[in-house]
Design a protein around this motif. Structure first.
Motif, short mmCIF file in Angstrom:
data_model
loop_
_atom_site.label_atom_id
_atom_site.label_comp_id
_atom_site.label_asym_id
_atom_site.label_seq_id
_atom_site.Cartn_x
_atom_site.Cartn_y
_atom_site.Cartn_z
N ARG A 97 0.85 -1.19 0.00
CA ARG A 97 0.00 0.00 0.00
C ARG A 97 0.89 1.23 0.00
NH1 ARG A 97 -3.12 -0.05 5.24
NH2 ARG A 97 -1.09 -0.66 5.98
N TRP A 98 0.50 2.23 -0.80
CA TRP A 98 1.25 3.49 -0.84
C TRP A 98 0.71 4.41 0.25
CZ3 TRP A 98 5.78 4.08 -2.71
CH2 TRP A 98 6.19 3.29 -3.77
N THR A 99 1.12 4.11 1.48
CA THR A 99 0.75 4.96 2.61
C THR A 99 1.78 6.09 2.74
OG1 THR A 99 2.07 3.63 4.12
CG2 THR A 99 -0.24 2.97 3.82
N ILE A 100 1.45 7.08 3.52
CA ILE A 100 2.39 8.19 3.73
C ILE A 100 3.72 7.68 4.30
CG2 ILE A 100 2.81 10.29 5.08
CD1 ILE A 100 -0.16 10.98 4.61
N PRO A 101 3.70 6.78 5.32
CA PRO A 101 4.99 6.27 5.81
C PRO A 101 5.81 5.57 4.72
CG PRO A 101 3.28 5.79 7.39
CD PRO A 101 2.60 6.31 6.16
N ASN A 102 5.16 4.79 3.87
CA ASN A 102 5.89 4.10 2.81
C ASN A 102 6.44 5.08 1.78
OD1 ASN A 102 5.46 1.63 3.98
ND2 ASN A 102 3.79 1.04 2.62
N ILE A 103 5.67 6.10 1.46
CA ILE A 103 6.13 7.12 0.52
C ILE A 103 7.34 7.86 1.09
CG2 ILE A 103 5.51 9.34 -0.55
CD1 ILE A 103 2.60 8.15 -0.79
N LEU A 104 7.29 8.19 2.39
CA LEU A 104 8.41 8.88 3.03
C LEU A 104 9.67 8.00 3.04
CD1 LEU A 104 6.61 10.65 6.01
CD2 LEU A 104 7.56 11.72 3.95
N SER A 105 9.50 6.73 3.30
CA SER A 105 10.66 5.82 3.31
C SER A 105 11.27 5.69 1.92
CB SER A 105 10.26 4.43 3.84
OG SER A 105 9.96 4.49 5.21
N VAL A 106 10.43 5.56 0.91
CA VAL A 106 10.94 5.47 -0.47
C VAL A 106 11.61 6.79 -0.87
CG1 VAL A 106 10.26 5.24 -2.90
CG2 VAL A 106 9.36 3.64 -1.19
N ALA A 107 11.02 7.91 -0.46
CA ALA A 107 11.64 9.21 -0.75
C ALA A 107 13.01 9.31 -0.11
CB ALA A 107 10.73 10.34 -0.26
N ARG A 108 13.14 8.81 1.14
CA ARG A 108 14.43 8.83 1.82
C ARG A 108 15.44 7.95 1.08
NH1 ARG A 108 12.54 7.81 6.25
NH2 ARG A 108 13.17 5.70 6.74
N LEU A 109 15.00 6.84 0.57
CA LEU A 109 15.87 5.95 -0.20
C LEU A 109 16.35 6.64 -1.48
CD1 LEU A 109 17.03 3.11 -0.05
CD2 LEU A 109 15.01 2.30 -1.24
N ILE A 110 15.45 7.34 -2.14
CA ILE A 110 15.81 8.07 -3.36
C ILE A 110 16.78 9.22 -3.03
CG2 ILE A 110 14.91 9.58 -5.19
CD1 ILE A 110 12.36 7.73 -5.12
N LEU A 111 16.50 9.93 -1.94
CA LEU A 111 17.40 11.01 -1.53
C LEU A 111 18.80 10.47 -1.22
CD1 LEU A 111 15.10 13.22 0.73
CD2 LEU A 111 16.04 13.80 -1.52
N ALA A 112 18.86 9.29 -0.62
CA ALA A 112 20.17 8.68 -0.34
C ALA A 112 20.94 8.44 -1.63
CB ALA A 112 19.99 7.37 0.42
N LEU A 113 20.24 7.98 -2.65
CA LEU A 113 20.89 7.74 -3.95
C LEU A 113 21.34 9.04 -4.61
CD1 LEU A 113 18.53 5.00 -5.38
CD2 LEU A 113 20.92 4.70 -4.70
N LEU A 114 20.56 10.10 -4.40
CA LEU A 114 20.89 11.39 -5.02
C LEU A 114 21.92 12.19 -4.22
CD1 LEU A 114 17.30 12.53 -6.09
CD2 LEU A 114 19.08 11.48 -7.51
N PHE A 115 22.13 11.85 -2.96
CA PHE A 115 23.00 12.61 -2.07
C PHE A 115 24.39 12.87 -2.66
CE2 PHE A 115 25.68 13.41 1.61
CZ PHE A 115 24.93 14.35 2.29
N PRO A 116 25.08 11.86 -3.18
CA PRO A 116 26.42 12.13 -3.73
C PRO A 116 26.41 13.07 -4.93
CG PRO A 116 26.04 9.77 -3.54
CD PRO A 116 24.76 10.44 -3.23
N LEU A 117 25.30 13.09 -5.67
CA LEU A 117 25.21 13.97 -6.84
C LEU A 117 25.28 15.45 -6.45
CD1 LEU A 117 22.53 12.23 -9.06
CD2 LEU A 117 25.00 12.37 -9.44
N ILE A 118 24.88 15.74 -5.23
CA ILE A 118 24.93 17.12 -4.76
C ILE A 118 26.34 17.67 -4.88
CG2 ILE A 118 24.71 18.57 -2.68
CD1 ILE A 118 22.38 16.62 -1.88
N TYR A 119 27.31 16.83 -4.53
CA TYR A 119 28.71 17.26 -4.56
C TYR A 119 29.27 17.28 -5.99
CZ TYR A 119 28.52 16.91 0.46
OH TYR A 119 28.19 17.09 1.77
N VAL A 120 28.61 16.58 -6.89
CA VAL A 120 29.03 16.58 -8.30
C VAL A 120 28.43 17.81 -9.01
CG1 VAL A 120 28.84 15.35 -10.50
CG2 VAL A 120 29.27 14.08 -8.38
#
Length: 188
Positions: A2-25
């Motif tokens: 189910r796409w609940t708010i907690p699940n959406i937030l967790s997936v968003a955090r996972l995506i942000l983790a993947l994007l984090f190194p790009l900030i420095y690039v």
């Protein structure tokens, strides 16, 4: 799932983790540090918010139970690598980072090996504090890129050392609790 708010937030955090190194690039200097700090603080806040909402509004799920700790570990470990790379060699940071990475890989391997039995080994309050101290330490270390203060650097390094100690304690606790499932009994 189910796409609940907690699940959406967790997936968003996972995506942000993947994007984090790009900030420095993408950016350098002060802009990179400011954006990295904002992303990390925002992602860290979602860790608390998703758990709170899931419990308060009965939106817990198997998917959330799986993705939430992965997102936490990904965000912490990726930010840790980025911070250590940005700051340069510091023995306290290097040792603390090594301990944190080792424990997270070790416990993840234990959980995978234990399979269904891993669910019997519940997350402790100390493990939650460990994650909190890791996130606070990384926030301070990321802030150091903006303020360039020796005091902030020492505070961040000290907090990361405390996080490493908590990481060792919780890793040992998890191993001790897993030990009965790891022993091989001899057939008689």
């Amino acid at each position: 799932m189910r796409w609940t708010i907690p699940n959406i937030l967790s997936v968003a955090r996972l995506i942000l983790a993947l994007l984090f190194p790009l900030i420095y690039v993408i950016w350098d200097g002060t802009t990179a540090h400011a954006v990295a700090l904002a992303v990390f603080v925002g992602a860290s806040a979602t860790d608390w918010v998703d758990g709170y909402i899931a419990r308060k509004f009965n939106q817990t799920s198997r998917f959330g139970a799986m993705v939430d700790p992965i997102a936490d570990k990904a965000m912490v470990l990726i930010a840790l690598v980025a911070v250590v790379a940005q700051i340069g060699f510091n023995p306290v940071l290097a040792l603390s980072a090594g301990v944190i990475v080792f424990r997270e890989v070790f416990v993840s391997g234990l959980r995978e090996f234990l399979g269904a039995e891993a669910g019997k080994l519940k997350v402790t309050k100390l493990a939650k504090w460990k994650t909190t101290v890791q996130m606070v330490a990384l926030t301070v270390l990321l802030a150091q890129g903006l303020v360039a203060s020796a005091t902030v650097a020492m505070l961040g390094s000290g907090l990361l050392a405390v996080a490493a100690v908590l990481t060792l304690i919780t890793g040992a606790d998890y191993f001790i609790k897993a030990w009965p499932y790891l022993r091989e009994e001899k057939a008689t």
